[in-house]
Design a protein around this motif. Structure first.
Motif, PDB file in Angstrom:
ATOM      1  N   LEU A  17       8.418  -5.586  21.849  1.00  0.00           N
ATOM      2  CA  LEU A  17       9.408  -4.836  21.082  1.00  0.00           C
ATOM      3  C   LEU A  17       9.318  -5.224  19.612  1.00  0.00           C
ATOM      4  O   LEU A  17       9.609  -6.357  19.234  1.00  0.00           O
ATOM      5  CB  LEU A  17      10.810  -5.092  21.618  1.00  0.00           C
ATOM      6  CG  LEU A  17      11.933  -4.264  20.996  1.00  0.00           C
ATOM      7  CD1 LEU A  17      11.670  -2.766  21.172  1.00  0.00           C
ATOM      8  CD2 LEU A  17      13.277  -4.633  21.604  1.00  0.00           C
ATOM      9  N   ARG A  18       8.918  -4.290  18.788  1.00  0.00           N
ATOM     10  CA  ARG A  18       8.678  -4.567  17.373  1.00  0.00           C
ATOM     11  C   ARG A  18       9.982  -4.807  16.619  1.00  0.00           C
ATOM     12  O   ARG A  18      11.009  -4.199  16.912  1.00  0.00           O
ATOM     13  CB  ARG A  18       7.919  -3.401  16.737  1.00  0.00           C
ATOM     14  CG  ARG A  18       6.510  -3.208  17.280  1.00  0.00           C
ATOM     15  CD  ARG A  18       5.838  -2.010  16.634  1.00  0.00           C
ATOM     16  NE  ARG A  18       5.711  -2.177  15.198  1.00  0.00           N
ATOM     17  CZ  ARG A  18       4.713  -2.823  14.602  1.00  0.00           C
ATOM     18  NH1 ARG A  18       3.763  -3.386  15.335  1.00  0.00           N
ATOM     19  NH2 ARG A  18       4.669  -2.925  13.294  1.00  0.00           N
ATOM     20  N   ASP A  19       9.901  -5.693  15.637  1.00  0.00           N
ATOM     21  CA  ASP A  19      11.003  -5.927  14.705  1.00  0.00           C
ATOM     22  C   ASP A  19      12.307  -6.352  15.381  1.00  0.00           C
ATOM     23  O   ASP A  19      13.393  -6.044  14.883  1.00  0.00           O
ATOM     24  CB  ASP A  19      11.256  -4.677  13.848  1.00  0.00           C
ATOM     25  CG  ASP A  19      10.027  -4.265  13.053  1.00  0.00           C
ATOM     26  OD1 ASP A  19       9.321  -5.167  12.554  1.00  0.00           O
ATOM     27  OD2 ASP A  19       9.775  -3.059  12.927  1.00  0.00           O
ATOM     28  N   LEU A  20      12.196  -7.068  16.482  1.00  0.00           N
ATOM     29  CA  LEU A  20      13.401  -7.612  17.117  1.00  0.00           C
ATOM     30  C   LEU A  20      13.737  -8.919  16.414  1.00  0.00           C
ATOM     31  O   LEU A  20      13.268  -9.989  16.782  1.00  0.00           O
ATOM     32  CB  LEU A  20      13.177  -7.846  18.615  1.00  0.00           C
ATOM     33  CG  LEU A  20      14.359  -8.451  19.384  1.00  0.00           C
ATOM     34  CD1 LEU A  20      15.629  -7.640  19.173  1.00  0.00           C
ATOM     35  CD2 LEU A  20      14.041  -8.572  20.867  1.00  0.00           C
ATOM     36  N   ASN A  21      14.548  -8.816  15.392  1.00  0.00           N
ATOM     37  CA  ASN A  21      14.835  -9.966  14.532  1.00  0.00           C
ATOM     38  C   ASN A  21      16.219 -10.546  14.791  1.00  0.00           C
ATOM     39  O   ASN A  21      16.920 -10.949  13.859  1.00  0.00           O
ATOM     40  CB  ASN A  21      14.672  -9.563  13.065  1.00  0.00           C
ATOM     41  CG  ASN A  21      13.228  -9.238  12.725  1.00  0.00           C
ATOM     42  OD1 ASN A  21      12.305  -9.850  13.263  1.00  0.00           O
ATOM     43  ND2 ASN A  21      13.028  -8.264  11.863  1.00  0.00           N
ATOM     44  N   LYS A  22      16.595 -10.594  16.053  1.00  0.00           N
ATOM     45  CA  LYS A  22      17.865 -11.188  16.474  1.00  0.00           C
ATOM     46  C   LYS A  22      17.579 -12.211  17.579  1.00  0.00           C
ATOM     47  O   LYS A  22      16.644 -12.032  18.362  1.00  0.00           O
ATOM     48  CB  LYS A  22      18.814 -10.113  17.007  1.00  0.00           C
ATOM     49  CG  LYS A  22      19.157  -9.021  16.004  1.00  0.00           C
ATOM     50  CD  LYS A  22      20.032  -7.949  16.650  1.00  0.00           C
ATOM     51  CE  LYS A  22      20.381  -6.842  15.667  1.00  0.00           C
ATOM     52  NZ  LYS A  22      21.230  -5.790  16.280  1.00  0.00           N
ATOM     53  N   LEU A  80      21.299 -12.474   8.712  1.00  0.00           N
ATOM     54  CA  LEU A  80      20.151 -12.191   7.853  1.00  0.00           C
ATOM     55  C   LEU A  80      19.181 -13.368   7.817  1.00  0.00           C
ATOM     56  O   LEU A  80      17.964 -13.168   7.698  1.00  0.00           O
ATOM     57  CB  LEU A  80      20.618 -11.850   6.434  1.00  0.00           C
ATOM     58  CG  LEU A  80      21.487 -10.600   6.288  1.00  0.00           C
ATOM     59  CD1 LEU A  80      21.783 -10.334   4.822  1.00  0.00           C
ATOM     60  CD2 LEU A  80      20.840  -9.386   6.933  1.00  0.00           C
ATOM     61  N   VAL A  81      19.702 -14.572   7.946  1.00  0.00           N
ATOM     62  CA  VAL A  81      18.823 -15.753   8.003  1.00  0.00           C
ATOM     63  C   VAL A  81      18.079 -15.778   9.334  1.00  0.00           C
ATOM     64  O   VAL A  81      16.871 -16.058   9.380  1.00  0.00           O
ATOM     65  CB  VAL A  81      19.612 -17.054   7.799  1.00  0.00           C
ATOM     66  CG1 VAL A  81      18.659 -18.251   7.851  1.00  0.00           C
ATOM     67  CG2 VAL A  81      20.347 -17.042   6.466  1.00  0.00           C
ATOM     68  N   PHE A  82      18.781 -15.477  10.424  1.00  0.00           N
ATOM     69  CA  PHE A  82      18.115 -15.425  11.725  1.00  0.00           C
ATOM     70  C   PHE A  82      16.987 -14.396  11.709  1.00  0.00           C
ATOM     71  O   PHE A  82      15.897 -14.643  12.241  1.00  0.00           O
ATOM     72  CB  PHE A  82      19.111 -15.068  12.830  1.00  0.00           C
ATOM     73  CG  PHE A  82      20.126 -16.136  13.125  1.00  0.00           C
ATOM     74  CD1 PHE A  82      19.825 -17.476  12.983  1.00  0.00           C
ATOM     75  CD2 PHE A  82      21.400 -15.795  13.557  1.00  0.00           C
ATOM     76  CE1 PHE A  82      20.755 -18.463  13.252  1.00  0.00           C
ATOM     77  CE2 PHE A  82      22.347 -16.773  13.832  1.00  0.00           C
ATOM     78  CZ  PHE A  82      22.025 -18.100  13.679  1.00  0.00           C
ATOM     79  N   ALA A  83      17.247 -13.235  11.097  1.00  0.00           N
ATOM     80  CA  ALA A  83      16.219 -12.195  11.020  1.00  0.00           C
ATOM     81  C   ALA A  83      15.003 -12.692  10.246  1.00  0.00           C
ATOM     82  O   ALA A  83      13.857 -12.477  10.659  1.00  0.00           O
ATOM     83  CB  ALA A  83      16.803 -10.940  10.372  1.00  0.00           C
ATOM     84  N   ALA A  84      15.251 -13.380   9.141  1.00  0.00           N
ATOM     85  CA  ALA A  84      14.146 -13.912   8.339  1.00  0.00           C
ATOM     86  C   ALA A  84      13.377 -14.973   9.114  1.00  0.00           C
ATOM     87  O   ALA A  84      12.139 -15.012   9.075  1.00  0.00           O
ATOM     88  CB  ALA A  84      14.682 -14.480   7.029  1.00  0.00           C
ATOM     89  N   ILE A  85      14.085 -15.842   9.815  1.00  0.00           N
ATOM     90  CA  ILE A  85      13.422 -16.874  10.615  1.00  0.00           C
ATOM     91  C   ILE A  85      12.493 -16.237  11.632  1.00  0.00           C
ATOM     92  O   ILE A  85      11.326 -16.644  11.791  1.00  0.00           O
ATOM     93  CB  ILE A  85      14.462 -17.769  11.324  1.00  0.00           C
ATOM     94  CG1 ILE A  85      15.181 -18.665  10.304  1.00  0.00           C
ATOM     95  CG2 ILE A  85      13.790 -18.629  12.403  1.00  0.00           C
ATOM     96  CD1 ILE A  85      16.385 -19.387  10.879  1.00  0.00           C
ATOM     97  N   LYS A  86      12.979 -15.203  12.342  1.00  0.00           N
ATOM     98  CA  LYS A  86      12.165 -14.596  13.391  1.00  0.00           C
ATOM     99  C   LYS A  86      10.949 -13.878  12.811  1.00  0.00           C
ATOM    100  O   LYS A  86       9.837 -13.999  13.344  1.00  0.00           O
ATOM    101  CB  LYS A  86      13.004 -13.643  14.239  1.00  0.00           C
ATOM    102  CG  LYS A  86      13.978 -14.369  15.163  1.00  0.00           C
ATOM    103  CD  LYS A  86      14.400 -13.539  16.351  1.00  0.00           C
ATOM    104  CE  LYS A  86      13.274 -13.236  17.296  1.00  0.00           C
ATOM    105  NZ  LYS A  86      13.739 -12.597  18.549  1.00  0.00           N
TER     106      LYS A  86
END
Length: 262
Positions: free
Chosen positions: A91-96, A203-209
């Protein structure tokens, strides 16, 4: 109906997804597609911040690919759906953040489903195996992911032999974050962690992932250059966000930050 094999529970910003497909929570093409739609909806919902993946029953977390379905023509290389096998693998772009709650046997694709999560919590009765070698086929996602998660020679042992790995060994190699006594303790702990993450800066979690994912194909210096030049979309959004300033303000004002995800 296929929909009955997937149930969801929503609490504020947390989505709990349960696979319930007796007897072994095996995944056929229809189930995989449904899981993909479920996790895609989670990804795209701005109000949701954390997902929990669990399964029903206490014997199998998941037996992985449904071999009985395959025997009746449900092709192994068929259309798994938007997120690939089990909805999470590609799954692309799953940044959570995604948390796997493993209770029972995680076998083959079931093991790979757990590997698709960011955190893995498991009960004392949980076990893991990749028996594909005995069927003369490739545990594809595990072959890509496992040597990056645990020591190479341990990963190769599991892939070459198809042996069972107990949960204590899994924790020893760092594959499992924490081992809990039973399902009740497992779910209490997983929800505790989920609530902690849901209260954190999305937003930090998204950046980390995104950084962790994309950096796998980059040298250290290249990855750092991407970050400092704001070439990762999530990093660029974070550095221009209200949340980025909120963290500094909260520290200066000696208060807890209020994260708005924007």
């Amino acid at each position: 109906m296929a929909e009955s094999v997937i149930t969801t529970r929503r609490e504020a910003a947390i989505l709990e997804v349960t696979l319930d497909r007796p007897k072994a929570n095996a995944i056929d093409l229809a189930t995989s597609r449904l899981m993909g739609q479920t996790f895609k909806a989670f990804r795209d919902d701005p109000e949701l911040r954390v997902a929990i993946v669990r399964t029903a029953g206490d014997k199998f977390f998941s037996a992985g690919w449904d071999l009985k379905a395959a025997a009746t023509g449900d092709a192994v290389d068929g259309d798994y759906g938007v997120g690939g096998f089990a909805g999470l693998q590609e799954l692309r772009d799953l940044n959570k953040p995604v948390i796997a709650a493993v209770n029972g046997m995680a076998v083959g694709g079931g093991f790979e489903l757990a590997l698709s999560a960011d955190l893995i919590y498991a009960t004392e009765s949980s076990t893991f195996a990749l028996p594909e070698i005995r069927a003369g086929t490739l545990a594809d996602a595990a072959t890509v992911k496992l040597p990056k998660r645990i020591p190479y020679h341990v990963a190769m042992d599991l892939l070459f032999t198809g042996r069972w790995m107990g949960v204590q060994e899994a924790q020893r190699w760092g594959l499992v974050n924490e081992v809990l006594a039973d399902e009740a303790a497992l779910m209490a702990r997983v929800w505790e962690v989920a609530r902690l993450l849901a209260a954190g800066p999305p937003l930090v979690f998204a950046a980390i992932k995104e950084v962790a994912r994309e950096a796998e194909a980059l040298s250290f210096q290249s990855a750092m250059n991407y970050i400092t030049k704001r070439q990762f979309a999530t990093v660029d959004r974070l550095y221009d966000s209200e949340d980025n300033l909120e963290g500094f303000r909260a520290f200066a004002e000696k208060r807890d930050p209020v994260w708005r995800g924007k």
